[in-house]
Design an enzyme around this catalytic site. Structure first.
Site, PDB file in Angstrom:
ATOM      1  N   SER A  60       0.793  -1.233   0.000  1.00 43.41           N
ATOM      2  CA  SER A  60       0.000   0.000   0.000  1.00 43.41           C
ATOM      3  C   SER A  60       0.820   1.276   0.000  1.00 43.41           C
ATOM      4  O   SER A  60       0.251   2.369  -0.108  1.00 43.41           O
ATOM      5  CB  SER A  60      -0.969   0.014   1.186  1.00 43.41           C
ATOM      6  OG  SER A  60      -2.074  -0.832   0.923  1.00 43.41           O
ATOM      7  N   LYS A  63       0.124   3.542  -2.789  1.00 45.59           N
ATOM      8  CA  LYS A  63      -0.991   4.489  -2.794  1.00 45.59           C
ATOM      9  C   LYS A  63      -0.511   5.939  -2.897  1.00 45.59           C
ATOM     10  O   LYS A  63      -1.284   6.820  -3.274  1.00 45.59           O
ATOM     11  CB  LYS A  63      -1.854   4.306  -1.543  1.00 45.59           C
ATOM     12  CG  LYS A  63      -2.706   3.039  -1.562  1.00 45.59           C
ATOM     13  CD  LYS A  63      -3.565   2.941  -0.319  1.00 45.59           C
ATOM     14  CE  LYS A  63      -4.546   1.775  -0.415  1.00 45.59           C
ATOM     15  NZ  LYS A  63      -3.895   0.457  -0.452  1.00 45.59           N
ATOM     16  N   SER A 113      -6.264   2.680   4.072  1.00 48.27           N
ATOM     17  CA  SER A 113      -5.564   1.740   3.181  1.00 48.27           C
ATOM     18  C   SER A 113      -6.541   0.778   2.508  1.00 48.27           C
ATOM     19  O   SER A 113      -6.313  -0.429   2.429  1.00 48.27           O
ATOM     20  CB  SER A 113      -4.491   0.966   3.961  1.00 48.27           C
ATOM     21  OG  SER A 113      -3.413   0.618   3.133  1.00 48.27           O
ATOM     22  N   ARG A 249       6.636  -1.328  12.324  1.00 51.21           N
ATOM     23  CA  ARG A 249       7.027  -0.529  11.157  1.00 51.21           C
ATOM     24  C   ARG A 249       7.271   0.928  11.561  1.00 51.21           C
ATOM     25  O   ARG A 249       8.258   1.544  11.144  1.00 51.21           O
ATOM     26  CB  ARG A 249       5.948  -0.602  10.070  1.00 51.21           C
ATOM     27  CG  ARG A 249       5.713  -1.989   9.499  1.00 51.21           C
ATOM     28  CD  ARG A 249       4.484  -2.034   8.610  1.00 51.21           C
ATOM     29  NE  ARG A 249       3.257  -1.755   9.342  1.00 51.21           N
ATOM     30  CZ  ARG A 249       2.037  -1.766   8.793  1.00 51.21           C
ATOM     31  NH1 ARG A 249       1.896  -2.020   7.502  1.00 51.21           N
ATOM     32  NH2 ARG A 249       0.969  -1.526   9.524  1.00 51.21           N
TER      33      ARG A 249
END
Length: 263
Positions: A60, A63, A113, A249
């Site tokens: 994602s 995006k 997302s 993350r």
């Protein structure tokens, strides 16, 4: 001769290799790397310079460029135009995501997302157009042979952490072949955290290939006196249970940014 050597050294960007940063990964039982670019000092910081050059699916994080491509192609008039939900419960890698089960606009789809929104929007853009645009952006390896519309989550389209940052620098500097209006929209919807002293803009991503989970967080941190671009990518076996994988993350990225006194 000495003047030539000094001039050549001046042209080489400063690079730091931060093996000591790996303790942040180890404490969370994470495998991966973080790549950072210190904008003012033109300095690259790598926890793993080899991993920074390795390509994987962007998931994602795609995006960010895809939102610009969708807006520029006028698939939606703006970030507020709604695409209707088809009424089918949506999930990702076996996880039902309730926030996806509703009519959605681009801004909300970016924040949540929402894969199906981007899949539906991308169906209206020819694959050849994607290939041409991504070549202009110098983003990814150009392999869009995946038959499904979700080529950023499945197939052989890959991007490296270093390439993610190179693209983000051009976005920050408004050096992309898109209108200033659309660039401004995407920069705004990228904001995930903001205060008087800092702004985080970015996107997470999570996909799976060949039994391996791939997790990303890419973006940039704006402070009062500098900008720090970052790309963290984590990997693990899909059967490995690690509750820190998704939260890690951001956690490991912020720890490293704090350690280099970015904020």
């Amino acid at each position: 001769m000495y003047k030539v050597i000094i001039f050549i050294l001046f042209l080489i960007p400063m690079v730091s290799f931060g093996q000591d940063f790996n303790r942040h990964f180890n404490s969370l039982h994470l495998n991966g790397s973080t790549t950072i670019y210190d904008y003012n000092n033109k300095k690259w910081i790598f926890t793993d310079s080899l991993d920074a050059e390795k390509g994987t699916l962007p998931a994602s994080t795609f995006k960010i460029p895809n939102s610009l491509i969708i807006l520029e192609s006028k698939v939606v008039a703006n970030e507020k135009e709604i695409i209707k939900w088809d009424g089918t419960e949506k999930s990702h890698l076996g996880m039902v995501i309730e926030a996806w089960n509703q009519d959605t606009d681009l801004e909300t789809a970016f924040k949540n997302s929402t894969v199906w929104f981007y899949v539906e929007a991308s169906k209206k853009i020819k694959r050849e157009q994607y290939i041409r645009t991504l070549q202009k952006l110098n983003y990814g390896n150009g392999n869009l042979k995946e038959k499904g519309n979700d080529f950023w989550n499945y197939g052989d389209f890959t991007v490296t952490p270093k390439n993610q940052i190179e693209y983000l620098i051009k976005l920050y500097e408004n050096r992309l072949p898109f209108s200033k209006k659309n660039i401004s929209i995407v920069k705004r919807i990228m904001i995930s955290e903001s205060s008087d002293s800092l702004t985080f803009r970015g996107k997470t991503g999570w996909t799976r290939k060949n039994g391996q989970d791939i997790g990303w967080w890419v973006g940039y941190l704006e402070t009062n006196d500098n900008v720090y671009f970052f790309a963290t990518r984590l990997t693990k076996d899909k059967n490995e249970k690690n509750p820190d994988f998704l939260s890690g993350r951001k956690e490991v990225t912020k720890r490293i940014l704090k350690e280099i006194q970015a904020y």
